[in-house]
Design a protein around this motif. Structure first.
Motif, PDB file in Angstrom:
ATOM      1  N   ALA A   1      43.391  33.030  44.671  1.00 15.83           N
ATOM      2  CA  ALA A   1      42.313  32.098  44.333  1.00 15.83           C
ATOM      3  C   ALA A   1      41.449  32.679  43.220  1.00 15.83           C
ATOM      4  N   VAL A   2      41.114  33.977  43.358  1.00 16.47           N
ATOM      5  CA  VAL A   2      40.264  34.598  42.344  1.00 16.47           C
ATOM      6  C   VAL A   2      40.982  34.648  40.999  1.00 16.47           C
ATOM      7  N   ALA A   3      42.272  35.053  41.027  1.00 12.86           N
ATOM      8  CA  ALA A   3      43.000  35.217  39.764  1.00 12.86           C
ATOM      9  C   ALA A   3      43.241  33.871  39.086  1.00 12.86           C
ATOM     10  N   LEU A   4      43.570  32.846  39.858  1.00 13.70           N
ATOM     11  CA  LEU A   4      43.885  31.551  39.243  1.00 13.70           C
ATOM     12  C   LEU A   4      42.632  30.857  38.740  1.00 13.70           C
ATOM     13  N   THR A   5      41.520  30.973  39.481  1.00 10.80           N
ATOM     14  CA  THR A   5      40.298  30.353  38.947  1.00 10.80           C
ATOM     15  C   THR A   5      39.841  31.102  37.706  1.00 10.80           C
TER      16      THR A   5
ATOM     17  N   HIS B   1      26.468  50.947  44.623  1.00 12.95           N
ATOM     18  CA  HIS B   1      26.512  49.700  45.390  1.00 12.95           C
ATOM     19  C   HIS B   1      27.875  49.027  45.324  1.00 12.95           C
ATOM     20  N   VAL B   2      28.910  49.774  44.941  1.00 12.45           N
ATOM     21  CA  VAL B   2      30.243  49.181  44.924  1.00 12.45           C
ATOM     22  C   VAL B   2      30.661  48.823  46.352  1.00 12.45           C
ATOM     23  N   GLY B   3      30.020  49.468  47.325  1.00 10.12           N
ATOM     24  CA  GLY B   3      30.328  49.179  48.718  1.00 10.12           C
ATOM     25  C   GLY B   3      30.118  47.723  49.089  1.00 10.12           C
ATOM     26  N   VAL B   4      29.061  47.128  48.552  1.00 11.88           N
ATOM     27  CA  VAL B   4      28.803  45.715  48.863  1.00 11.88           C
ATOM     28  C   VAL B   4      29.923  44.851  48.314  1.00 11.88           C
ATOM     29  N   ASP B   5      30.413  45.211  47.111  1.00  7.60           N
ATOM     30  CA  ASP B   5      31.516  44.451  46.527  1.00  7.60           C
ATOM     31  C   ASP B   5      32.778  44.571  47.363  1.00  7.60           C
ATOM     32  N   ALA B   6      32.854  45.609  48.183  1.00  6.21           N
ATOM     33  CA  ALA B   6      34.059  45.808  48.990  1.00  6.21           C
ATOM     34  C   ALA B   6      33.912  45.225  50.385  1.00  6.21           C
ATOM     35  N   VAL B   7      32.737  45.354  50.982  1.00  3.76           N
ATOM     36  CA  VAL B   7      32.619  44.932  52.379  1.00  3.76           C
ATOM     37  C   VAL B   7      32.624  43.417  52.478  1.00  3.76           C
ATOM     38  N   ILE B   8      32.125  42.739  51.452  1.00  2.73           N
ATOM     39  CA  ILE B   8      32.073  41.278  51.554  1.00  2.73           C
ATOM     40  C   ILE B   8      33.466  40.653  51.524  1.00  2.73           C
ATOM     41  N   PRO B   9      34.341  41.049  50.565  1.00  3.34           N
ATOM     42  CA  PRO B   9      35.713  40.537  50.683  1.00  3.34           C
ATOM     43  C   PRO B   9      36.362  40.916  52.013  1.00  3.34           C
TER      44      PRO B   9
ATOM     45  N   TYR C   1      40.806  29.528  34.389  1.00  3.43           N
ATOM     46  CA  TYR C   1      40.091  28.357  33.881  1.00  3.43           C
ATOM     47  C   TYR C   1      38.598  28.615  33.717  1.00  3.43           C
ATOM     48  N   VAL C   2      37.982  29.226  34.715  1.00  2.00           N
ATOM     49  CA  VAL C   2      36.541  29.482  34.627  1.00  2.00           C
ATOM     50  C   VAL C   2      36.298  30.946  34.995  1.00  2.00           C
ATOM     51  N   SER C   3      36.512  31.826  34.017  1.00  5.67           N
ATOM     52  CA  SER C   3      36.533  33.245  34.339  1.00  5.67           C
ATOM     53  C   SER C   3      35.198  33.729  34.922  1.00  5.67           C
ATOM     54  N   GLU C   4      34.103  33.160  34.438  1.00  2.53           N
ATOM     55  CA  GLU C   4      32.786  33.582  34.911  1.00  2.53           C
ATOM     56  C   GLU C   4      32.636  33.391  36.412  1.00  2.53           C
ATOM     57  N   TRP C   5      33.207  32.307  36.906  1.00  2.00           N
ATOM     58  CA  TRP C   5      32.907  31.864  38.267  1.00  2.00           C
ATOM     59  C   TRP C   5      33.988  32.253  39.256  1.00  2.00           C
ATOM     60  N   SER C   6      34.968  33.087  38.835  1.00  2.31           N
ATOM     61  CA  SER C   6      36.149  33.259  39.673  1.00  2.31           C
ATOM     62  C   SER C   6      35.815  33.803  41.054  1.00  2.31           C
ATOM     63  N   LEU C   7      34.815  34.709  41.151  1.00  2.00           N
ATOM     64  CA  LEU C   7      34.539  35.303  42.457  1.00  2.00           C
ATOM     65  C   LEU C   7      33.963  34.288  43.438  1.00  2.00           C
ATOM     66  N   LEU C   8      33.384  33.216  42.892  1.00  2.00           N
ATOM     67  CA  LEU C   8      32.833  32.188  43.776  1.00  2.00           C
ATOM     68  C   LEU C   8      33.939  31.529  44.596  1.00  2.00           C
ATOM     69  N   SER C   9      35.173  31.525  44.020  1.00  2.00           N
ATOM     70  CA  SER C   9      36.250  30.801  44.691  1.00  2.00           C
ATOM     71  C   SER C   9      36.524  31.362  46.079  1.00  2.00           C
ATOM     72  N   MET C  10      36.314  32.684  46.275  1.00  2.00           N
ATOM     73  CA  MET C  10      36.647  33.213  47.605  1.00  2.00           C
ATOM     74  C   MET C  10      35.666  32.726  48.660  1.00  2.00           C
ATOM     75  N   TYR C  11      34.400  32.577  48.269  1.00  2.00           N
ATOM     76  CA  TYR C  11      33.442  32.054  49.243  1.00  2.00           C
ATOM     77  C   TYR C  11      33.755  30.605  49.568  1.00  2.00           C
ATOM     78  N   LEU C  12      34.078  29.832  48.515  1.00  2.00           N
ATOM     79  CA  LEU C  12      34.368  28.419  48.741  1.00  2.00           C
ATOM     80  C   LEU C  12      35.625  28.267  49.588  1.00  2.00           C
ATOM     81  N   LEU C  13      36.631  29.122  49.313  1.00  2.00           N
ATOM     82  CA  LEU C  13      37.857  29.091  50.116  1.00  2.00           C
ATOM     83  C   LEU C  13      37.521  29.326  51.586  1.00  2.00           C
ATOM     84  N   LEU C  14      36.678  30.328  51.841  1.00  2.00           N
ATOM     85  CA  LEU C  14      36.299  30.643  53.220  1.00  2.00           C
ATOM     86  C   LEU C  14      35.599  29.446  53.860  1.00  2.00           C
ATOM     87  N   ILE C  15      34.617  28.888  53.127  1.00  2.00           N
ATOM     88  CA  ILE C  15      33.824  27.813  53.722  1.00  2.00           C
ATOM     89  C   ILE C  15      34.710  26.610  54.026  1.00  2.00           C
TER      90      ILE C  15
END
Lengths: 340, 309
Positions: free
Chosen positions: B269-273, B235-243, B276-290
């Motif tokens: 955005a992912v690297a800088l978040t 399921h690595v594909g899902v991790d790739a298609v979403i970005p 500070y909050v390593s757990e949540w870093s991937l969330l930053s890309m969705y928030l950036l988009l929104i």
């Protein structure tokens, strides 16, 4: 691609009676045909979910690809009420529906001015936010494992109380909820509101010119659909005695899209119901023969998209229409294929 | 100054991650631009490409006896290069097969194409699971680009730099191809006005077939480059298609540099978040988009496209 509109003025129609007759009698024969009680609960819960989803996809033409989020929010809300507040069925169900509606309303506010593919992509992104949060917010959601040991509370109706620990009791609760959903949705789609939704599906811009507040309709229908998903999610939390992030994933959100389409959600109110039944039967029957049933199911889905996007109900409607027109042609002789 | 020095490695990290994201989005963007089709199977083809490369590098089945032994005795470098050529070519064939099926959906609601590729994504993921199992696999990389090195008191992974450089080179090559060759001109014209292109006597059917093949081959490239970093699961594909789609929407459909910039932004955005909050870093890309899409409906550099109708 027009949706059938006959018998829209009736509260209860013949297909509804057939569906309920089948579902109410199901516990008496399901084990005789080699299946099991729990399957009934799953099918009914997903039917509620898919019917609510089709309000968006089939009736309004809005492709929501992140709908698992609201199903999941409903499940978590129900579980949290049972675990942290009080063991109460009605409070849990109301919390599940309201939480999912709140989540849906928040998302709808961001995306309702969009259409088509952009809409689909934004719903995926928003759905992923919920999924991601459910995985990471461990103190509330329990992380990857989810909420465990969600209670199945007792229905208290004053004179009698029934424990839902038994699968059959929970099944009948789910069927009752499906009944409310089906009758309610049948009224919704045949109301002025429902007609406006179908106008938006056919041509959003023209619906706007006619004077409908398209944004508001899209906002409301998304919220309503999320609420129904929340109801299904609450029932699912009871069925599974847990709530976990997997139901919010893109994969699970895609399954409801597939069920709705394979059944024929584009052309019929009953598409999602048929599609859900087919999905679960395929899972259990094909799954008994082969580990790879999802592969065959996916191939079937691809085939349906290419050759018959109207799905199973669409194919059935074609068959009925062809037979009827053949009958007319034979009967009258000189008016062939008038209805074809 | 201390603050900047403290952040510098993370900025570097974000930049390299950003190029990788842009690399994932590249093929996706090409297909969306020319064919106005969301290829949700992009991620699965990304994964399939990496799995095929794994087989090319180290075939596990005993094949062709002595020849197989001789092949496995070769150094890893040439086998890796061979995988970089063979796997994308095979994935391009798979992509072209998909395109031939997809022809039935042209001229209909673009939703059908999206749904079809969604089904294809599921089928490919299941196939991977059947053939290679669900357990995590690893893609070997040659010694020359593996390992770590020390710079300014910090340890960096060599492969990170190699992959970012490779991504940058590939982005540059695709840009050159689009800008400086007649084929690129055809592709750009096809994205702009496909009817006119057909009227000018260009075989649009064949153009679409090749573009789809090219786009999916790029997905496979991205998969081979990124698999050693992310690991290989079905399921690595899902991790790739979403970005990928996120970057396209963020950058704006139909904008090459928009996608590259969006990729870098998402990476940063992912690297800088993560600092500070390593757990949540991937969330930053969705928030950036929104956030971006709320204020700029077509993304950073988007033009009006058929996808909005």
């Amino acid at each position: 691609m027009a949706l059938k509109v006959d018998s829209g003025d009736r509260l209860v129609t013949r297909p509804m009676l057939i569906l309920f007759a089948v579902l109410v009698s199901l516990p008496f024969w399901i084990e005789a045909v080699g299946l099991y009680q729990y399957l009934g609960i799953e099918i009914v819960v997903w039917m509620i979910y898919a019917l609510g989803f089709n309000l968006l996809l089939g009736y309004t033409g809005l492709p929501s690809f992140g709908h698992g989020a609201y199903f999941g929010v409903g499940a978590y809300a129900f579980g949290l009420i049972q675990l942290r507040v009080v063991e109460s069925l009605w409070l849990g169900l109301i919390a599940g529906i309201l939480a999912a509606m709140a989540a849906g309303a928040a998302v709808a506010g961001l995306i309702s001015h969009r259409r088509g593919i952009y809409y689909a992509l934004m719903t995926i992104a928003c759905g992923q936010v919920f999924w991601f949060t459910s995985v990471k917010w461990r103190s509330v959601t329990g992380g990857e494992d989810g909420l465990l040991n969600v209670a199945r509370p007792t229905i208290d109706l004053g004179i009698l109380s029934v424990s839902l620990r038994d699968n059959t009791a929970l099944y009948y609760l789910a069927v009752a909820m499906l009944g409310v959903t089906v009758i309610g949705l049948w009224r919704v789609v045949h109301s002025r509101f429902g007609k406006a939704l179908q106008a938006i599906k056919q041509n959003e811009m023209r619906a706007g010119f006619v004077g409908y507040n398209v944004w508001l309709y899209k906002y409301l229908v998304f919220t309503l659909s999320a609420g129904i998903a929340g109801l299904a999610g609450s029932l699912f939390a009871m069925a599974q005695k847990s709530a976990y992030p997997d139901v919010m994933s893109l994969h699970s959100a895609g399954l409801v899209v597939m069920m709705t389409l394979i059944g024929g959600g584009f052309v019929s109110f009953w598409g999602p119901v048929v599609g859900t039944a087919v999905f679960f039967l395929a899972r259990d029957l094909l799954g008994a023969f082969t580990e790879t049933w999802l592969l065959w199911y996916g191939l079937m889905f691809m085939g349906i998209i290419l050759f018959k996007p109207e799905g199973i109900v669409g194919a059935w409607q074609d068959l009925v229409r062809r037979r009827r027109s053949a009958g007319t042609a034979e009967g009258t002789g000189f008016l062939p294929r008038l209805r074809g | 100054m201390d603050f900047i020095l403290h952040l510098a490695p993370h900025l570097l990290n974000g930049l390299s991650l950003g190029f990788l994201f842009a690399l994932i989005a590249l093929g996706f963007m090409l297909i969306i631009g020319v064919m106005e089709l969301i290829n949700l199977a992009h991620g699965s083809l990304f994964a399939l490409g990496a799995y095929v490369a794994m087989v090319v590098i180290a075939p596990s089945a005993p094949w062709w006896g002595a020849l197989g032994k001789w092949y496995l005795a070769q150094p890893l470098g040439p086998r890796y290069v061979l995988a970089l050529v063979v796997a994308p070519a095979l994935i391009a064939v798979v992509g072209m097969l998909l395109e031939v099926c997809l022809r039935r959906t042209y001229g209909k609601d673009p939703l059908y194409g999206l749904l079809f590729t969604f089904g294809a994504a599921m089928v490919i993921e299941e196939l991977i699971r059947i053939v290679w199992g669900s357990a995590e696999k690893f893609l070997q990389v040659p010694q020359a680009i593996n390992g770590a090195f020390l710079f300014g008191g910090l340890i960096y992974s060599k492969y990170r730099f190699f992959s970012a450089g490779f991504a940058l080179a590939l982005i540059w090559l695709v840009w050159l191809f689009l800008e400086c060759t007649p084929y690129g001109a055809m592709i750009k014209a096809g994205a702009h006005d496909s009817e006119m292109v057909r009227a000018l006597g260009i075989n649009l059917t064949r153009l679409r077939l090749y573009v789809f093949g090219f786009g999916t081959a790029l997905a496979a490239f991205a998969g081979i480059i990124i698999a050693p970093i992310w690991g290989l699961r079905p399921h690595v594909g899902v991790d790739a298609v979403i970005p990928a789609f996120l970057i396209i929407v963020l950058g704006g459909v139909g904008s090459f540099w928009g996608a590259v910039l969006a990729g870098v932004l998402v990476g940063l955005a992912v690297a800088l978040t993560a600092v500070y909050v390593s757990e949540w870093s991937l969330l930053s890309m969705y928030l950036l988009l929104i956030v971006v899409v709320t204020f700029r409906a077509r993304g950073l550099f988007g033009k009006k496209s058929i996808l909005e109708v």
